[in-house]
Design an enzyme around this catalytic site. Sequence first.
Site, PDB file in Angstrom:
ATOM      1  N   LYS A   4       0.830  -1.212   0.000  1.00  0.00           N
ATOM      2  CA  LYS A   4       0.000   0.000   0.000  1.00  0.00           C
ATOM      3  C   LYS A   4       0.867   1.266   0.000  1.00  0.00           C
ATOM      4  O   LYS A   4       0.606   2.196  -0.746  1.00  0.00           O
ATOM      5  CB  LYS A   4      -0.920   0.043   1.244  1.00  0.00           C
ATOM      6  CG  LYS A   4      -1.893  -1.100   1.353  1.00  0.00           C
ATOM      7  CD  LYS A   4      -2.893  -0.870   2.479  1.00  0.00           C
ATOM      8  CE  LYS A   4      -2.265  -0.859   3.872  1.00  0.00           C
ATOM      9  NZ  LYS A   4      -1.713  -2.146   4.303  1.00  0.00           N
ATOM     10  N   ARG A  22      -9.039   1.048   9.569  1.00  0.00           N
ATOM     11  CA  ARG A  22      -8.634  -0.326   9.867  1.00  0.00           C
ATOM     12  C   ARG A  22      -9.667  -1.051  10.719  1.00  0.00           C
ATOM     13  O   ARG A  22      -9.480  -2.238  11.004  1.00  0.00           O
ATOM     14  CB  ARG A  22      -7.314  -0.300  10.636  1.00  0.00           C
ATOM     15  CG  ARG A  22      -6.078  -0.622   9.809  1.00  0.00           C
ATOM     16  CD  ARG A  22      -4.903  -0.506  10.752  1.00  0.00           C
ATOM     17  NE  ARG A  22      -3.723  -1.184  10.364  1.00  0.00           N
ATOM     18  CZ  ARG A  22      -2.658  -0.600   9.798  1.00  0.00           C
ATOM     19  NH1 ARG A  22      -2.690   0.667   9.487  1.00  0.00           N
ATOM     20  NH2 ARG A  22      -1.579  -1.296   9.570  1.00  0.00           N
ATOM     21  N   ARG A  36      11.226  -6.781   4.812  1.00  0.00           N
ATOM     22  CA  ARG A  36      11.184  -5.364   5.183  1.00  0.00           C
ATOM     23  C   ARG A  36      11.857  -5.158   6.544  1.00  0.00           C
ATOM     24  O   ARG A  36      12.531  -4.160   6.756  1.00  0.00           O
ATOM     25  CB  ARG A  36       9.728  -4.886   5.235  1.00  0.00           C
ATOM     26  CG  ARG A  36       9.603  -3.414   5.491  1.00  0.00           C
ATOM     27  CD  ARG A  36       8.232  -2.907   5.127  1.00  0.00           C
ATOM     28  NE  ARG A  36       7.261  -3.211   6.151  1.00  0.00           N
ATOM     29  CZ  ARG A  36       5.936  -2.979   6.022  1.00  0.00           C
ATOM     30  NH1 ARG A  36       5.466  -2.476   4.906  1.00  0.00           N
ATOM     31  NH2 ARG A  36       5.109  -3.252   6.986  1.00  0.00           N
ATOM     32  N   ARG A  77      12.232  -2.072  10.906  1.00  0.00           N
ATOM     33  CA  ARG A  77      11.027  -1.663  11.628  1.00  0.00           C
ATOM     34  C   ARG A  77      10.823  -2.553  12.841  1.00  0.00           C
ATOM     35  O   ARG A  77      10.869  -3.771  12.724  1.00  0.00           O
ATOM     36  CB  ARG A  77       9.805  -1.733  10.693  1.00  0.00           C
ATOM     37  CG  ARG A  77       9.479  -0.410  10.064  1.00  0.00           C
ATOM     38  CD  ARG A  77       8.295  -0.518   9.147  1.00  0.00           C
ATOM     39  NE  ARG A  77       7.057  -0.898   9.815  1.00  0.00           N
ATOM     40  CZ  ARG A  77       5.859  -0.682   9.282  1.00  0.00           C
ATOM     41  NH1 ARG A  77       5.744  -0.084   8.124  1.00  0.00           N
ATOM     42  NH2 ARG A  77       4.776  -1.065   9.914  1.00  0.00           N
ATOM     43  N   ARG A  79       0.127  -8.888  13.576  1.00  0.00           N
ATOM     44  CA  ARG A  79      -0.413  -7.857  12.682  1.00  0.00           C
ATOM     45  C   ARG A  79      -1.340  -8.465  11.627  1.00  0.00           C
ATOM     46  O   ARG A  79      -2.372  -7.884  11.284  1.00  0.00           O
ATOM     47  CB  ARG A  79       0.737  -7.079  12.009  1.00  0.00           C
ATOM     48  CG  ARG A  79       1.233  -5.926  12.890  1.00  0.00           C
ATOM     49  CD  ARG A  79       2.677  -5.530  12.664  1.00  0.00           C
ATOM     50  NE  ARG A  79       3.091  -5.320  11.301  1.00  0.00           N
ATOM     51  CZ  ARG A  79       2.867  -4.223  10.582  1.00  0.00           C
ATOM     52  NH1 ARG A  79       2.175  -3.233  11.070  1.00  0.00           N
ATOM     53  NH2 ARG A  79       3.330  -4.119   9.368  1.00  0.00           N
TER      54      ARG A  79
HETATM   55  P1  AMP Z   1       1.285   0.597   9.072  1.00  0.00           P
HETATM   56  O1  AMP Z   1       2.535   1.339   8.760  1.00  0.00           O
HETATM   57  O2  AMP Z   1       0.091   1.108   8.331  1.00  0.00           O
HETATM   58  O3  AMP Z   1       1.446  -0.891   8.940  1.00  0.00           O
HETATM   59  O4  AMP Z   1       0.952   0.877  10.616  1.00  0.00           O
HETATM   60  C1  AMP Z   1       1.860   0.539  11.633  1.00  0.00           C
HETATM   61  C2  AMP Z   1       1.145   0.431  12.969  1.00  0.00           C
HETATM   62  O5  AMP Z   1       0.538   1.682  13.289  1.00  0.00           O
HETATM   63  C3  AMP Z   1       0.003  -0.564  13.013  1.00  0.00           C
HETATM   64  O6  AMP Z   1       0.440  -1.889  13.259  1.00  0.00           O
HETATM   65  C4  AMP Z   1      -0.813  -0.015  14.181  1.00  0.00           C
HETATM   66  O7  AMP Z   1      -0.187  -0.289  15.418  1.00  0.00           O
HETATM   67  C5  AMP Z   1      -0.702   1.489  13.937  1.00  0.00           C
HETATM   68  N1  AMP Z   1      -1.778   1.988  13.049  1.00  0.00           N
HETATM   69  C6  AMP Z   1      -1.629   2.584  11.842  1.00  0.00           C
HETATM   70  N2  AMP Z   1      -2.808   2.916  11.313  1.00  0.00           N
HETATM   71  C7  AMP Z   1      -3.746   2.514  12.205  1.00  0.00           C
HETATM   72  C8  AMP Z   1      -5.165   2.548  12.224  1.00  0.00           C
HETATM   73  N3  AMP Z   1      -5.873   3.068  11.210  1.00  0.00           N
HETATM   74  N4  AMP Z   1      -5.796   2.034  13.309  1.00  0.00           N
HETATM   75  C9  AMP Z   1      -5.113   1.518  14.336  1.00  0.00           C
HETATM   76  N5  AMP Z   1      -3.778   1.439  14.381  1.00  0.00           N
HETATM   77  C10 AMP Z   1      -3.087   1.928  13.323  1.00  0.00           C
END
Ligand code: AMP
Length: 188
Positions: free
Chosen positions: A14, A89, A128, A134, A145
């Site tokens: 994404k 989400r 990654r 990360r 996740r």
């Molecule tokens: P991402 O980079 O989108 O994979 O997000 C990394 C982490 O940020 C996720 O595993 C959640 O802990 C938090 N996070 C990001 N976006 C959301 C969301 N819309 N709702 C809840 N947690 C989020």
Amino acid sequence: MFNLILFGPPGAGKGTQAVKIAKEYNWKHISTGDILRAEVSGYTPLGLKVKAMMEAGHLVPDELLIEIMESVFLKHQNADGFVLDGFPRTLNQAEELDRMLLKIGQKVDLVLALEVEVDELAARLVNRALEQGRKDDTEEVIKHRLVQYLHHTKPLVDYYKEKGTYREVYGVGTIDNIFNQLCSVIKS
Ligand code: AMP
């Protein structure tokens, strides 16, 4: 204004595609993961609150995400469009997003999902972790996740299918090939 949600599990690509789409159409790319990571590295009160949750692969509470998105929409009122990456989400977030957009006379125009098999996702996330370091990309957290995605986020597919805004693109192949497929859905 055009409001696009780039949808899919962690590791679907994404982020990569959102950057390219935002550039192509001059839309604002909003990654809630990037916003939260910036808060964590800035040691802000919000960052301190969410650090442990993120590192464990938990979802951050809806109220915090909704506050973040409200300030995003306020800050970029003149944007030509948005590419949302990592939000919504949960069903609650999706409903709140509809409410927020309605308030400014907008709606979700398109939900584009990147379809990738689970084995491929896990392999990409491990990669990654090696490349970007990360903290939420360790094997145990990756699994968590993916489970969070299946429980909380995947049900949104039906929500958007019912609204008629949901489309899918196969997310395995070259970055440019996937990008071209995404663009042709956007144009249609
Ligand atoms: P991402 O980079 O989108 O994979 O997000 C990394 C982490 O940020 C996720 O595993 C959640 O802990 C938090 N996070 C990001 N976006 C959301 C969301 N819309 N709702 C809840 N947690 C989020």
